[in-house]
Design a protein around this motif. Structure first.
Motif, PDB file in Angstrom:
ATOM      1  N   GLY A 138       8.068  49.516  17.658  1.00  0.00           N
ATOM      2  CA  GLY A 138       6.864  49.409  16.845  1.00  0.00           C
ATOM      3  C   GLY A 138       6.752  48.075  16.132  1.00  0.00           C
ATOM      4  N   GLU A 139       5.536  47.775  15.678  1.00  0.00           N
ATOM      5  CA  GLU A 139       5.277  46.536  14.956  1.00  0.00           C
ATOM      6  C   GLU A 139       6.115  46.502  13.675  1.00  0.00           C
ATOM      7  N   LEU A 153       4.247  47.117  10.389  1.00  0.00           N
ATOM      8  CA  LEU A 153       3.892  48.515  10.142  1.00  0.00           C
ATOM      9  C   LEU A 153       5.127  49.300   9.713  1.00  0.00           C
ATOM     10  N   ILE A 163       8.222  53.533  15.557  1.00  0.00           N
ATOM     11  CA  ILE A 163       6.867  54.040  15.785  1.00  0.00           C
ATOM     12  C   ILE A 163       6.779  54.562  17.219  1.00  0.00           C
ATOM     13  N   LEU A 166      -0.095  58.417  17.343  1.00  0.00           N
ATOM     14  CA  LEU A 166       0.882  57.652  16.574  1.00  0.00           C
ATOM     15  C   LEU A 166       1.800  58.609  15.824  1.00  0.00           C
ATOM     16  N   ARG A 204      -0.991  49.890  20.360  1.00  0.00           N
ATOM     17  CA  ARG A 204      -0.960  48.772  19.421  1.00  0.00           C
ATOM     18  C   ARG A 204      -2.207  48.721  18.537  1.00  0.00           C
ATOM     19  N   GLN A 232      -1.630  50.890  15.556  1.00  0.00           N
ATOM     20  CA  GLN A 232      -0.653  50.267  14.656  1.00  0.00           C
ATOM     21  C   GLN A 232      -1.301  49.139  13.850  1.00  0.00           C
TER      22      GLN A 232
END
Length: 437
Positions: free
Chosen positions: A76-77, A80, A111, A273, A299, A302
């Motif tokens: 995940g980012e 975030l 994530i 998500l 994405r 996110q």
């Protein structure tokens, strides 16, 4: 079942039950609705309201933003993950009261493409075919289906109406074997709506720690708890909230795995998500699985949460600004539960309720809830789910625990709640079955 396939199917897939929601909808297709008597679907845990305008605008903008069309990090980012860790400190700290006592870092967060995938990934990390997970029953059916698909044995921890479907850690301890890899709790629970207290969750945390196994806590509905933080497991050892059954050197990371979904709190189930909060030591195993089954979570979704609110350009994410939306939804759900309770016919008994669900004992003597729900859908136009969908047991004998029905109060408005209750009263009169007094 006959098949035209020339190849063989894996027995784990053919032995796994079909998704129960589809079966309930198949009953409903036999109902003939009219403008005055529409079909009322109170079966599935789906948000009944759209996300707030700020989130909708962010999702729209993020969907075509530069960079979202390429792969992202498996876990995940990072921004975030950082924002989520900050939000968790607020949630588990009871607002800002004890947020500095909450020990969650971005490196603890992964994530995922929804919470179901989070559970699949965790189960694949922890167990091999023939290993065991302990699940309180009635259980969330997708968890049990996942374990069956993976060849992991589901060990039943029975819960009871007289205990309001709260799991008993002492009873659970007797089920642990050398093959046990995890205990799974869903709180607030699906299907019963029962919310487990911080003290009860802490007792299970002590239990898994003493046996060197994992406690998986599915907290999809955590934001609908109005009484305070969902639990204190994420607090540091110096916190006054860490209960006496934890050692002085308490750390949650060796044994606790928390799962979460953005779907319910933010009303975006279609954007898929979810997240896992676990020790960074689990991450290498998780990313191997992510890289095979999701690559990365969507994405656009996110990035949407990383949008800066229009009224606070200094904020690091949209999350803090959405707290008022969550609080309003929580209050609306609580009011709808009360509306349902006050209009439910007196012979229908609520055993437990909370978050999206009410778990109700029907009044028809000697009748399995599955038969009741089928007739409700086909003849009365009300779709709800029988307890049989949340068990793995077939029996000709109808027991008292087979008489429970799950209603979701989230995906219908107040008018439909009262109409559902009117039709349940109508069913008492038209089904011709003997009723409880």
């Amino acid at each position: 079942m006959e098949t035209t396939l020339a190849y063989q199917l894996a027995s784990n897939t053919t032995s796994t039950r079909e998704p129960p929601i589809g079966q309930a909808l198949s009953w409903a297709r036999r109902y003939v609705p009219s403008p005055n008597r529409p079909l009322l679907d109170i079966s599935q845990g789906v948000p009944g309201t759209p996300p707030p305008p700020a989130l909708r605008d962010a999702l729209s903008a993020a969907a075509s933003a530069p960079g979202v069309f390429s792969y992202g990090p498996d876990e995940g980012e990072y921004d975030l993950r950082k924002a989520v860790a900050e939000e968790m400190r607020w949630v588990y700290g009871g607002g800002d009261k004890a947020s500095m006592q909450v020990d969650v870092k971005p490196e603890d967060i992964s994530i995922t493409s929804g919470c179901n995938l989070a559970f699949v990934a965790v189960a694949m990390c922890l167990a091999q075919q023939g290993d065991e997970f302990i699940l309180p029953v009635p259980w969330y059916f997708n968890n049990q289906m996942t374990l069956n698909l993976l060849g992991i044995k589901t060990v039943v921890l029975q819960t009871y109406p007289e205990d309001h479907f709260q799991p008993d850690p002492e009873r659970c301890a007797k089920l642990i074997t050398p093959r046990t890899r995890a205990i799974v709790l869903v709180t607030p629970n699906n299907p019963t709506g029962a919310t487990y207290s911080p003290a009860l969750i802490s007792s299970f945390a002590a239990l898994v720690r003493s046996h060197n196994i994992a406690l998986i806590v599915d907290e999809t509905y955590r934001d609908f708890i109005a009484t305070g933080p969902p639990h204190y497991l994420f607090h540091s050892s110096s916190s006054t909230e860490v209960t006496s059954n934890q050692p002085p050197s308490w750390s949650w990371r060796p044994s606790i795995i928390s799962l979460y979904s953005f779907s319910k709190s933010y009303c975006i189930p279609g954007h898929r998500l979810g997240m896992i909060t676990a020790s960074p030591d689990l991450l290498p195993s998780l990313t191997r699985i992510f890289d095979c089954i999701q690559i990365c979570a969507p994405r656009g979704g996110q990035r949407a949460f990383l949008t800066k609110p229009a009224d606070d350009p200094t904020a690091s994410s949209l999350l803090p600004s959405l707290r008022t939306f969550i609080a309003a939804n929580r209050a609306a759900l609580a009011a709808r539960h009360e509306l349902f309770r006050s209009h439910l016919p007196s012979r229908w008994k609520i055993a437990s309720h909370g978050a999206y669900y009410a778990f109700v004992r029907h009044p028809f003597k000697g009748k399995d809830a599955k038969e009741v729900c089928q007739r409700l859908a086909e003849e009365i136009g009300v779709i709800c789910l029988p307890v049989a969908f949340f068990l793995d047991r077939e029996s000709a004998e109808v027991r008292e625990e087979d008489r429970y029905v799950r209603f979701s109060v989230a995906n219908v408005d107040d008018k439909r709640i009262t109409t559902v209750c009117e039709r349940l009263k109508e069913a008492e009169e038209v089904f011709g079955w003997e009723l409880d007094g």
